[in-house]
Design an enzyme around this catalytic site. Structure first.
Site, PDB file in Angstrom:
ATOM      1  N   HIS A  37       0.838  -1.208   0.000  1.00  0.00           N
ATOM      2  CA  HIS A  37       0.000   0.000   0.000  1.00  0.00           C
ATOM      3  C   HIS A  37       0.873   1.259   0.000  1.00  0.00           C
ATOM      4  CE1 HIS A  37      -2.707  -2.935   2.255  1.00  0.00           C
ATOM      5  NE2 HIS A  37      -3.497  -2.544   1.271  1.00  0.00           N
ATOM      6  N   GLY A 147      -2.788  -1.566  -7.289  1.00  0.00           N
ATOM      7  CA  GLY A 147      -1.649  -2.472  -7.403  1.00  0.00           C
ATOM      8  C   GLY A 147      -1.871  -3.552  -8.452  1.00  0.00           C
ATOM      9  N   GLU A 148      -0.783  -3.938  -9.115  1.00  0.00           N
ATOM     10  CA  GLU A 148      -0.864  -5.042 -10.071  1.00  0.00           C
ATOM     11  C   GLU A 148      -1.041  -6.375  -9.357  1.00  0.00           C
ATOM     12  OE1 GLU A 148       2.569  -4.870 -12.603  1.00  0.00           O
ATOM     13  OE2 GLU A 148       1.660  -3.315 -13.863  1.00  0.00           O
ATOM     14  N   GLN A 153      -8.527  -6.843 -10.897  1.00  0.00           N
ATOM     15  CA  GLN A 153      -9.207  -5.666 -10.342  1.00  0.00           C
ATOM     16  C   GLN A 153      -8.786  -4.402 -11.095  1.00  0.00           C
ATOM     17  OE1 GLN A 153      -9.961  -4.734  -6.017  1.00  0.00           O
ATOM     18  NE2 GLN A 153      -8.050  -3.618  -6.264  1.00  0.00           N
ATOM     19  N   SER A 185       0.367  -8.971   1.351  1.00  0.00           N
ATOM     20  CA  SER A 185      -1.092  -8.956   1.393  1.00  0.00           C
ATOM     21  C   SER A 185      -1.510  -8.808   2.846  1.00  0.00           C
ATOM     22  CB  SER A 185      -1.630 -10.282   0.842  1.00  0.00           C
ATOM     23  OG  SER A 185      -2.972 -10.451   1.217  1.00  0.00           O
ATOM     24  N   SER A 186      -2.598  -8.091   3.072  1.00  0.00           N
ATOM     25  CA  SER A 186      -3.096  -7.973   4.449  1.00  0.00           C
ATOM     26  C   SER A 186      -3.450  -9.354   4.986  1.00  0.00           C
ATOM     27  CB  SER A 186      -4.335  -7.077   4.489  1.00  0.00           C
ATOM     28  OG  SER A 186      -4.036  -5.842   3.892  1.00  0.00           O
ATOM     29  N   ARG A 187      -3.872 -10.260   4.096  1.00  0.00           N
ATOM     30  CA  ARG A 187      -4.267 -11.602   4.538  1.00  0.00           C
ATOM     31  C   ARG A 187      -3.061 -12.433   5.009  1.00  0.00           C
ATOM     32  NH1 ARG A 187      -8.000 -10.664   0.405  1.00  0.00           N
ATOM     33  NH2 ARG A 187     -10.168 -10.864   1.089  1.00  0.00           N
TER      34      ARG A 187
HETATM   35  P1  AMP Z   1      -6.462  -3.764  -0.435  1.00  0.00           P
HETATM   36  O1  AMP Z   1      -6.302  -2.999   0.823  1.00  0.00           O
HETATM   37  O2  AMP Z   1      -6.038  -5.190  -0.349  1.00  0.00           O
HETATM   38  O3  AMP Z   1      -7.837  -3.584  -1.063  1.00  0.00           O
HETATM   39  O4  AMP Z   1      -5.443  -3.122  -1.469  1.00  0.00           O
HETATM   40  C1  AMP Z   1      -5.472  -1.756  -1.746  1.00  0.00           C
HETATM   41  C2  AMP Z   1      -4.600  -1.495  -2.941  1.00  0.00           C
HETATM   42  O5  AMP Z   1      -3.268  -1.901  -2.658  1.00  0.00           O
HETATM   43  C3  AMP Z   1      -5.039  -2.290  -4.182  1.00  0.00           C
HETATM   44  O6  AMP Z   1      -4.919  -1.475  -5.330  1.00  0.00           O
HETATM   45  C4  AMP Z   1      -4.067  -3.427  -4.206  1.00  0.00           C
HETATM   46  O7  AMP Z   1      -3.846  -3.955  -5.496  1.00  0.00           O
HETATM   47  C5  AMP Z   1      -2.809  -2.760  -3.688  1.00  0.00           C
HETATM   48  N1  AMP Z   1      -1.900  -3.766  -3.163  1.00  0.00           N
HETATM   49  C6  AMP Z   1      -2.163  -4.721  -2.235  1.00  0.00           C
HETATM   50  N2  AMP Z   1      -1.090  -5.500  -2.055  1.00  0.00           N
HETATM   51  C7  AMP Z   1      -0.113  -5.036  -2.868  1.00  0.00           C
HETATM   52  C8  AMP Z   1       1.230  -5.429  -3.136  1.00  0.00           C
HETATM   53  N3  AMP Z   1       1.782  -6.455  -2.531  1.00  0.00           N
HETATM   54  N4  AMP Z   1       1.933  -4.708  -4.038  1.00  0.00           N
HETATM   55  C9  AMP Z   1       1.351  -3.654  -4.680  1.00  0.00           C
HETATM   56  N5  AMP Z   1       0.097  -3.239  -4.467  1.00  0.00           N
HETATM   57  C10 AMP Z   1      -0.637  -3.917  -3.581  1.00  0.00           C
END
Ligand code: AMP
Length: 280
Positions: A37, A147-148, A153, A185-187
Site C-alpha cells: 500500500h 496495485g498489479e 481488479q 497482502s493484508s491476509r
Molecule cells: P487492499 O487494501 O487489499 O484492497 O489493497 C489496496 C490497494 O493496494 C489495491 O490497489 C491493491 O492492489 C494494492 N496492493 C495490495 N497488495 C499489494 C502489493 N503487494 N503490491 C502492490 N500493491 C498492492
C-alpha cells in the site's frame, strides 16, 4: 493530515483544494496497511499535490462472511503510518456512511468479471465497482492508484472508468513482495508460521515458471506449476492460468501476445492468496 469519516466534510475539503488548483491523487485501500500500500502512497505523492487514502473494509466485495469478519483491521496503526509517509487526507467512513441505503446496482463488465477471480468469487467485482464508483464520485481525483497484485481488479477499474466516462487516470503499480518473494497482502497476517513458511512456494514456482517458459508450451507450463504447488500439503491451487494481459483470456501459445501473465489463486490452510507474474 486531515481525517474524515463523513463524506460531506471530505467533499468540502476536496472542493476547496480543487478551487486552488491542487491535483488530487487517490489510493483506495481496505487498511491493515503494508509496504505494498505504501508504495502506492509514495507514487501518488510524487505525481500529485494532494494524496488521499481511503480505508474501508468493503462488505459488498466479500463473498465469504468469515473472510470479511476476520479481515485484519488496525486503523490507528494505519493512520500513524500514513502520517509518516506524507499522506494529506485519510477517508475512513463507516458502513452506514458508505451504504446509507442498500446499493443494488449491477455492473456489466462483459466476460472480464466472470473469469478467474470473478468465477471463483461471484459478485466480488460488482462489490468492488460499487465502492470504487462511490469513492470516485465523492472525490473525482485526477489520478487513482491500484496495485498489479490485484491484476484483474486493475482491469475492471480501467473498464469502469471508461464505461462511466470518468476522467480519472488509473495508474497501475508493481507488486511489492516480502524478502522471500511472497506477495505482500493484508491476509498474510492471518497465516500461522507453518503456513507462512510454505506460502512462499506460490511466488517461488511463479518465478521458476518464468525460467522454464522456453522449455514448455503453455499447457505444459500451466500443469507444471499446478503440480509442483499441489505437492505441498499446505497449498491447494484454486486456479493457475496463463492469460493475455489485455482481456485476461487464456492464451494457447507463447506467440499469441507480447503481454502474457500467469495468474494464480491458492489456498494456504484457510487463507486464500493471489499472485501473478509477467512472462517476458
Ligand atoms: P487492499 O487494501 O487489499 O484492497 O489493497 C489496496 C490497494 O493496494 C489495491 O490497489 C491493491 O492492489 C494494492 N496492493 C495490495 N497488495 C499489494 C502489493 N503487494 N503490491 C502492490 N500493491 C498492492
Amino acid at each position: 493530515m486531515d481525517i474524515f469519516r463523513n463524506k460531506a466534510e471530505l467533499q468540502n475539503k476536496i472542493t476547496q483544494l480543487k478551487q486552488n488548483n491542487y491535483s488530487i491523487g487517490f489510493v483506495p485501500t481496505m487498511g491493515a496497511l503494508h509496504e505494498g500500500h505504501i508504495s502506492l502512497v509514495r507514487c501518488c505523492n510524487k505525481e500529485n499535490d494532494i494524496t488521499l487514502v481511503s480505508i474501508f473494509v468493503n462488505p459488498a466485495q466479500f463473498n465469504d462472511r468469515e473472510d470479511y469478519e476476520k479481515y485484519p483491521r488496525d486503523v490507528q496503526k494505519d493512520i500513524d503510518w500514513l502520517k509518516e509517509f506524507n499522506c494529506d487526507i485519510v477517508f475512513n467512513p463507516s458502513e452506514t456512511e458508505m451504504y446509507p441505503e442498500p446499493d443494488n446496482r449491477t455492473f456489466d463488465f462483459g466476460d472480464l468479471d466472470k473469469i478467474l477471480e470473478g468465477y471463483y468469487r461471484p459478485g466480488h467485482f460488482n462489490g468492488v465497482a460499487k465502492v470504487v464508483s462511490k469513492l470516485f464520485d465523492y472525490v473525482h481525483p485526477h489520478k487513482a492508484y491500484f496495485g498489479e497484485k490485484d491484476f484483474q481488479q486493475l482491469a475492471v477499474i480501467r473498464q469502469l472508468t471508461k464505461e462511466e466516462n470518468m476522467e480519472i487516470e488509473i495508474v497501475g503499480c508493481p507488486i511489492v513482495r516480502e524478502e522471500d518473494g511472497l506477495a505482500m497482502s493484508s491476509r498474510n497476517k492471518r497465516l500461522n508460521s507453518e503456513e507462512r513458511k510454505n506460502a512462499v512456494e506460490i511466488s517461488r514456482f511463479l518465478f521458476e515458471s518464468r525460467e522454464k517458459k522456453d522449455e514448455m508450451n503453455v499447457e505444459g507450463l500451466k500443469n507444471w506449476v499446478k503440480d509442483q504447488l499441489n505437492k505441498n500439503v499446505y497449498i491447494n491451487v484454486e486456479y493457475f492460468d496463463i492469460v493475455n494481459e489485455k482481456d485476461l483470456k487464456p492464451v494457447h501459445s507463447w506467440s499469441e501476445s507480447k503481454d502474457i501473465r500467469g495468474v494464480i489463486a491458492a489456498w494456504v490452510g484457510n487463507i486464500r492468496l493471489i499472485d501473478n507474474i509477467k512472462y517476458e
